[in-house]
Design an enzyme around this catalytic site. Structure first.
Site, mmCIF file in Angstrom:
data_model
loop_
_atom_site.group_PDB
_atom_site.id
_atom_site.type_symbol
_atom_site.label_atom_id
_atom_site.label_comp_id
_atom_site.label_asym_id
_atom_site.label_seq_id
_atom_site.Cartn_x
_atom_site.Cartn_y
_atom_site.Cartn_z
ATOM 1 N N CYS A 14 0.863 -1.179 0.000
ATOM 2 C CA CYS A 14 0.000 0.000 0.000
ATOM 3 C C CYS A 14 0.898 1.227 0.000
ATOM 4 O O CYS A 14 2.122 1.124 0.047
ATOM 5 C CB CYS A 14 -0.857 0.019 1.256
ATOM 6 S SG CYS A 14 -1.822 -1.452 1.511
ATOM 7 N N GLU B 167 7.893 -21.487 -18.954
ATOM 8 C CA GLU B 167 7.723 -20.076 -18.581
ATOM 9 C C GLU B 167 8.859 -19.232 -19.144
ATOM 10 O O GLU B 167 8.652 -18.099 -19.590
ATOM 11 C CB GLU B 167 7.656 -19.940 -17.057
ATOM 12 C CG GLU B 167 7.684 -18.514 -16.527
ATOM 13 C CD GLU B 167 6.505 -17.640 -16.969
ATOM 14 O OE1 GLU B 167 5.548 -18.171 -17.573
ATOM 15 O OE2 GLU B 167 6.569 -16.420 -16.734
ATOM 16 N N ARG C 183 1.265 1.552 -6.153
ATOM 17 C CA ARG C 183 1.491 0.624 -5.029
ATOM 18 C C ARG C 183 0.199 -0.045 -4.575
ATOM 19 O O ARG C 183 0.225 -1.047 -3.860
ATOM 20 C CB ARG C 183 2.100 1.364 -3.834
ATOM 21 C CG ARG C 183 3.439 2.004 -4.072
ATOM 22 C CD ARG C 183 3.896 2.767 -2.842
ATOM 23 N NE ARG C 183 4.098 1.862 -1.727
ATOM 24 C CZ ARG C 183 5.261 1.228 -1.506
ATOM 25 N NH1 ARG C 183 6.255 1.397 -2.338
ATOM 26 N NH2 ARG C 183 5.398 0.413 -0.494
ATOM 27 N N HIS D 281 12.468 -36.694 -31.376
ATOM 28 C CA HIS D 281 11.250 -37.163 -32.074
ATOM 29 C C HIS D 281 10.770 -36.139 -33.083
ATOM 30 O O HIS D 281 9.571 -35.983 -33.297
ATOM 31 C CB HIS D 281 10.174 -37.470 -31.033
ATOM 32 C CG HIS D 281 10.588 -38.547 -30.098
ATOM 33 N ND1 HIS D 281 10.704 -39.872 -30.459
ATOM 34 C CD2 HIS D 281 10.989 -38.487 -28.801
ATOM 35 C CE1 HIS D 281 11.115 -40.584 -29.417
ATOM 36 N NE2 HIS D 281 11.298 -39.781 -28.399
ATOM 37 N N ASN E 111 1.188 0.200 5.949
ATOM 38 C CA ASN E 111 1.596 -0.611 4.802
ATOM 39 C C ASN E 111 2.362 -1.793 5.351
ATOM 40 O O ASN E 111 3.338 -1.631 6.079
ATOM 41 C CB ASN E 111 2.483 0.191 3.844
ATOM 42 C CG ASN E 111 3.065 -0.707 2.750
ATOM 43 O OD1 ASN E 111 2.389 -1.620 2.296
ATOM 44 N ND2 ASN E 111 4.305 -0.478 2.374
ATOM 45 N N GLY E 112 1.910 -3.008 5.011
ATOM 46 C CA GLY E 112 2.595 -4.225 5.476
ATOM 47 C C GLY E 112 1.575 -5.267 5.890
ATOM 48 O O GLY E 112 0.391 -5.157 5.582
ATOM 49 N N TRP F 237 -3.768 -1.685 -1.217
ATOM 50 C CA TRP F 237 -3.754 -2.915 -1.990
ATOM 51 C C TRP F 237 -4.156 -3.987 -0.996
ATOM 52 O O TRP F 237 -3.353 -4.386 -0.151
ATOM 53 C CB TRP F 237 -2.368 -3.180 -2.574
ATOM 54 C CG TRP F 237 -2.318 -4.456 -3.357
ATOM 55 C CD1 TRP F 237 -1.935 -5.690 -2.920
ATOM 56 C CD2 TRP F 237 -2.707 -4.641 -4.727
ATOM 57 N NE1 TRP F 237 -2.049 -6.613 -3.910
ATOM 58 C CE2 TRP F 237 -2.524 -6.004 -5.033
ATOM 59 C CE3 TRP F 237 -3.182 -3.814 -5.701
ATOM 60 C CZ2 TRP F 237 -2.814 -6.540 -6.299
ATOM 61 C CZ3 TRP F 237 -3.459 -4.338 -6.954
ATOM 62 C CH2 TRP F 237 -3.283 -5.683 -7.245
ATOM 63 N N LYS G 197 8.191 -15.848 -21.428
ATOM 64 C CA LYS G 197 8.772 -14.524 -21.117
ATOM 65 C C LYS G 197 9.516 -13.978 -22.328
ATOM 66 O O LYS G 197 9.353 -12.822 -22.713
ATOM 67 C CB LYS G 197 9.737 -14.650 -19.927
ATOM 68 C CG LYS G 197 9.032 -14.804 -18.599
ATOM 69 C CD LYS G 197 8.501 -13.534 -18.023
ATOM 70 C CE LYS G 197 7.068 -13.216 -18.062
ATOM 71 N NZ LYS G 197 6.035 -14.154 -17.936
ATOM 72 N N LYS H 265 -2.845 -6.918 -19.419
ATOM 73 C CA LYS H 265 -2.428 -7.461 -18.114
ATOM 74 C C LYS H 265 -3.418 -8.510 -17.628
ATOM 75 O O LYS H 265 -3.058 -9.490 -17.022
ATOM 76 C CB LYS H 265 -2.312 -6.338 -17.086
ATOM 77 C CG LYS H 265 -1.812 -6.796 -15.713
ATOM 78 C CD LYS H 265 -0.439 -7.423 -15.788
ATOM 79 C CE LYS H 265 0.034 -7.993 -14.467
ATOM 80 N NZ LYS H 265 1.242 -8.838 -14.623
ATOM 81 N N GLU I 209 6.933 -12.994 -25.143
ATOM 82 C CA GLU I 209 5.949 -11.911 -24.953
ATOM 83 C C GLU I 209 6.596 -10.542 -24.777
ATOM 84 O O GLU I 209 5.929 -9.531 -24.970
ATOM 85 C CB GLU I 209 5.005 -12.217 -23.808
ATOM 86 C CG GLU I 209 5.615 -12.315 -22.445
ATOM 87 C CD GLU I 209 4.523 -12.553 -21.388
ATOM 88 O OE1 GLU I 209 3.369 -12.135 -21.580
ATOM 89 O OE2 GLU I 209 4.846 -13.140 -20.357
HETATM 90 C C1 AGP Z 1 2.076 -13.585 -18.220
HETATM 91 O O1 AGP Z 1 3.343 -12.950 -18.429
HETATM 92 C C2 AGP Z 1 1.067 -13.178 -19.267
HETATM 93 N N1 AGP Z 1 0.837 -11.771 -19.145
HETATM 94 C C3 AGP Z 1 -0.189 -14.039 -19.262
HETATM 95 O O2 AGP Z 1 0.191 -15.305 -19.715
HETATM 96 C C4 AGP Z 1 -0.899 -14.244 -17.904
HETATM 97 O O3 AGP Z 1 -0.108 -15.064 -17.073
HETATM 98 C C5 AGP Z 1 -2.241 -14.950 -18.171
HETATM 99 O O4 AGP Z 1 -3.036 -14.099 -18.963
HETATM 100 C C6 AGP Z 1 -2.987 -15.300 -16.863
HETATM 101 O O5 AGP Z 1 -3.284 -14.140 -16.173
HETATM 102 P P1 AGP Z 1 -3.824 -14.273 -14.666
HETATM 103 O O6 AGP Z 1 -2.715 -14.881 -13.858
HETATM 104 O O7 AGP Z 1 -4.145 -12.859 -14.233
HETATM 105 O O8 AGP Z 1 -5.042 -15.149 -14.676
#
Ligand code: AGP
Length: 616
Positions: free
Chosen positions: A2, A489, A27, A512, A110-111, A84, A493, A611, A496
Site C-alpha cells: 500500500c 515459462e 502501489r 522425435h 503498509n505491510g 492494496w 517470457k 495485463k 511476450e
Molecule cells: C504472463 O506474463 C502473461 N501476461 C499471461 O500469460 C498471464 O499469465 C495470463 O493471462 C494469466 O493471467 P492471470 O494470472 O491474471 O489469470
C-alpha cells in the site's frame, strides 16, 4: 503493498496528501482515505485537534471527488492511504485510516501484521470494537490501550506487540500539528520542508514538495511537527540520521529507480516471496488459517486438477511435482481454455486448484465454474483480493506480491509457485503422507527469498548474453521434469516481451522431430538444475551441439560436467529440485528482459497483450 503519506505544516493538508497519494497509486489502488486534524482555525467548526476521516472504495479520484479535492477537510495536519488489500476485501470499511474507539487516534499502515488474529481476540475480549476485517485495525486499538498521555510511549509499546511488517502513520487529537511515523520491514521516508514536514512510503510522493529526505530504518520512530523532526529507537532514545538529497524525477521514482516496472518487479521477488511465505510458517510448520475447513475433505480427494492460463498455468506445471510427491495424489495441469470445453471427468472427489494473478481471467473463471458445477471443491491462488476468482472459489489463498504493473508477470508467477509448495506440504502433512524430512523442506522454502536474491546476483553476464542472442530467429528452451516446467515459462517470457520466436521442449522429445530444426549457431537454453535427470539432459546438450547448436546452460557452479560442454552459463544456488522453480526462472526473466531491451521493445506494455485477459 500500500502507500501511506503524512503532512504537517502551514498549508491545507488534504490537497497535498491527495496529490502525494496519486503518485503512490501504482502501489495499490483498490481503496483510499484521509484523516485530517482540524486546527479549529475556521470559525464555528470542531475543537482544535478533532480528527475527520474520509474513505472511498476504488481509486484516489473517488476520494478527490468525495472531498472536493480536499476542500471539505480543513486542517494543516493529516495522514493518507491508498490500499492494496491483503486482509479484508477492498471496501470503504476496510480502507485506511482506521480510528481508535475513542476517536483520539487515526492510523494508516503498509505491510502485514502476522499475529493480528491473536491480538484481535485479545482486544475484543478487552472490550474494543472493530469496524473492519483488516489486520491493521489491531494497531490503532493497541495504541489507544497503551496511551497514558505519551504518544511515543504508546507507539513503542504497540510496536513491541506486533510481528510482521509495518510502516505506520499516526495522528493523535491531543497533539494538533504532529504526525508520527514508525518503520519495521516496510519502506518509510521522511520529507523535510520549510515550515512543513512529510512522510511517505517512497520518494515518488515527496519529490514535488521536497528533495531532502531521511530514510527511516527498521525499529525507528519519528515525531514530526512543522518545525522539527525527532527520531528515536525502540528504547525511546533520540537518534540522529543523515539527510539525503533525491536526484530522481517522479517517473523514475515510481519505478524505484529502475528503467521498467518489469525489472523492478523482478528485483522485488525476494521480498514478494518472503511476504507470501513468512506469515504462513509458524514454529517450523506450514499453516493456512484460510484452509482449516478444507482439511475434512482431503481424505476423500482422489485427484487434483490445476487450471489456469499463461504463466499461471506454467506455475501450475512447476508446482505439480511437489504436490504429487508430498500429497501422493495424482495431479493434472490443464489449460483453463481447454478444460472449460472438454466435458472433464470431475466430481466431488476432485480438488481443483485455480491460479490467477488478476483473478479476472475469463477462461479461468469459466473453467472454475464448470468444475464447481460438477461437484469439485475449488481452491484459488490469487494476487488481487476480492477479485472474481477469489469470490467464486470455495477456498482462497492470496499471494502477497503487491500490485504487478508490468504486463509480463514475474513476482506473480514466483509467489504462485511458492504457495503451491506450501500447499503441498500442508496437504501432505494433514494426510500424514510426507515420507521425507518435513522440517528440512520447510527450511528450504523459508530460504527461497535469499536464494532468489543469489540467483539475481550470480549472473552479471546476462546483458552480454542478450547482446549475443537478441537477433536470433528462434530460441529453444529445453529441460526435463521440473526443469521442463520452468523452460515453458522461460520461453513465454522471451516471446511476450522480446517478440523472438521461442519454444520450450521436453529435452527427451527433441529426437522425435524437433531436432530437425537445429542448425549451425542455433541458440539452445538448457535447464540443468535437477540432479535426478542431469545425465540425460547432458546427453541432449551433446546431441544438439553435435548439430551446430550454441548452448546456454542454466545450472549450479559445482556441475562440472555441464560446465565442460556448455558454450555459456547461467547459475543458480543448489536447491532441492522439488522447490527450485522459483529460483531457476529468475535468470531467464532477466535474459528475456535484456533481450527485449536490446530489441527496443515496449517491455512493460508489450504489443497485443493485456495485463488481464477478461474476454475469451
Ligand atoms: C504472463 O506474463 C502473461 N501476461 C499471461 O500469460 C498471464 O499469465 C495470463 O493471462 C494469466 O493471467 P492471470 O494470472 O491474471 O489469470
Amino acid at each position: 503493498m500500500c502507500g501511506i503519506v503524512g503532512f504537517t505544516g502551514t498549508r491545507s493538508a488534504a490537497p497535498i496528501l491527495l496529490d502525494s497519494l496519486k503518485k503512490l497509486e501504482y502501489r495499490g489502488y483498490d481503496s483510499a482515505g484521509l484523516a485530517i486534524m482540524d486546527t479549529g482555525l475556521i470559525a464555528g467548526n470542531k475543537p482544535e485537534g478533532t480528527i475527520t476521516v474520509s474513505k472511498v472504495r476504488g481509486r484516489i479520484a473517488n476520494l478527490c471527488e468525495k472531498t472536493c479535492d480536499g476542500e471539505l477537510l480543513p486542517g494543516l495536519t493529516g495522514i493518507g492511504h491508498t490500499r492494496w488489500a491483503t486482509h479484508g476485501a477492498p471496501t470503504e470499511e476496510n480502507a485506511h485510516p482506521h480510528l481508535s474507539n475513542d476517536g483520539r487516534f487515526a492510523v494508516v499502515h503498509n505491510g502485514i501484521i502476522e499475529n493480528y488474529l491473536t491480538l484481535r481476540e485479545e482486544l475484543i475480549a478487552d472490550g474494543y470494537h472493530f469496524e473492519s476485517e483488516t489486520d491493521t485495525e489491531v494497531i490503532v486499538h493497541l495504541i489507544e490501550m497503551y496511551y497514558k498521555g505519551s504518544v511515543r510511549d504508546a507507539l513503542i509499546k504497540t510496536a513491541n506487540r506486533l510481528s510482521g511488517s509495518y510502516a505506520l502513520g499516526v495522528i493523535c487529537s491531543d497533539e494538533p500539528g504532529k504526525i508520527y511515523a514508525v518503520r519495521e520491514a516496510s519502506p518509510l521516508i521522511l520529507g523535510i520542508g520549510i515550515d512543513e514536514n512529510f512522510f511517505a512510503s517512497d520518494v515518488t510522493a515527496l519529490v514535488n514538495h521536497t528533495r531532502n529526505v531521511i530514510y527511516l530504518e527498521d525499529g525507528e520512530f519519528a515525531e514530526l511537527s512543522k518545525e522539527s523532526i525527532r527520531i528515536f529507537d525502540v528504547s525511546g532514545q533520540v537518534i540522529h540520521k543523515k539527510t539525503k538529497r533525491i536526484m530522481w524525477d517522479v517517473q523514475a521514482a515510481e519505478k524505484g529507480g529502475y528503467e521498467h516496472f518489469m525489472l523492478k518487479e523482478i528485483m522485488e521477488q525476494p521480498g514478494a516471496v518472503k511476504a507470501t511465505i513468512a506469515p504462513r510458517i509458524k514454529n517450523g510448520k506450514v499453516e493456512f488459517d484460510e484452509l482449516t475447513d478444507l482439511i475434512p475433505y482431503l481424505p476423500g480427494i482422489r485427484k487434483i486438477i490445476i487450471t489456469a492460463c499463461g504463466s499461471a498455468y506454467y506455475a501450475g506445471c512447476a508446482g505439480k511435482y511437489a504436490l504429487e510427491k508430498l500429497c501422493k495424489i495424482p495431479v493434472e495441469v490443464q489449460l483453463a481454455s481447454e478444460l472449460r470445453y472438454s466435458d472433464p471427468l470431475i466430481d466431488e472427489e476432485t480438488l481443483v486448484i485455480v491460479i490467477s494473478q488478476s483473478g479476472e481471467t475469463a477462461d479461468t473463471i469459466a473453467a472454475m465454474k464448470e468444475c464447481k458445477a460438477r461437484g469439485a471443491k475449488t481452491l484459488a491462488i490469487v494476487n488481487v483480493v476480492g477479485s472474481s476468482v477469489a469470490t467464486i472459489s470455495d477456498f482462497t489463498v492470496y499471494t502477497w506480491a503487491g500490485p504487478e504493473i508490468a504486463v509480463a508477470t514475474t513476482k506473480g508467477y514466483t509467489t504462485q509457485i511458492a504457495v503451491l509448495y506450501m500447499i503441498a506440504l500442508y496437504i501432505g502433512d494433514s494426510l500424514g503422507r510426507i515420507d521425507g524430512d518435513y522440517g528440512k523442506m520447510v527450511e528450504t522454502i523459508q530460504a527461497l527469498p535469499r536464494r532468489i536474491q543469489q540467483a539475481i546476483d550470480m549472473n552479471p553476464g546476462i546483458p552480454a548474453f542478450a547482446k549475443k542472442y537478441h537477433e536470433s530467429k528462434a530460441l529453444f528452451f529445453i529441460g526435463r521434469n521440473t526443469d521442463y516446467a520452468v523452460a515453458l515459462e522461460g520461453a513465454l517470457k522471451m516471446k511476450e516481451i522480446s517478440y523472438l520466436h521461442a519454444e520450450a521442449y521436453a529435452a527427451g522429445e527433441l529426437k522425435h522431430g524437433t531436432i530437425a530444426l537445429i542448425e549451425e549457431h542455433q541458440p539452445v537454453i538448457a535447464l540443468c538444475c535437477n540432479p535426478s535427470i542431469m545425465e540425460k539432459t547432458l546427453s541432449n546438450i551433446v546431441e544438439v551441439k553435435s548439430r551446430g547448436a550454441e548452448v546456454l546452460a542454466l545450472t549450479f557452479r559445482s556441475n562440472q560436467k555441464i560446465l565442460s560442454v556448455a558454450d555459456d552459463l547461467l547459475f543458480i544456488p543448489k536447491v532441492d529440485a522439488l522447490f527450485s522453480a522459483v529460483i531457476e526462472i529468475v535468470p531467464l526473466q532477466l535474459l528475456a528482459y535484456h533481450v527485449a531491451k536490446e530489441n527496443g521493445c515496449d517491455i512493460d506494455k508489450p504489443k497485443n497483450l493485456a495485463k488481464s485477459v477478461t474476454v475469451e
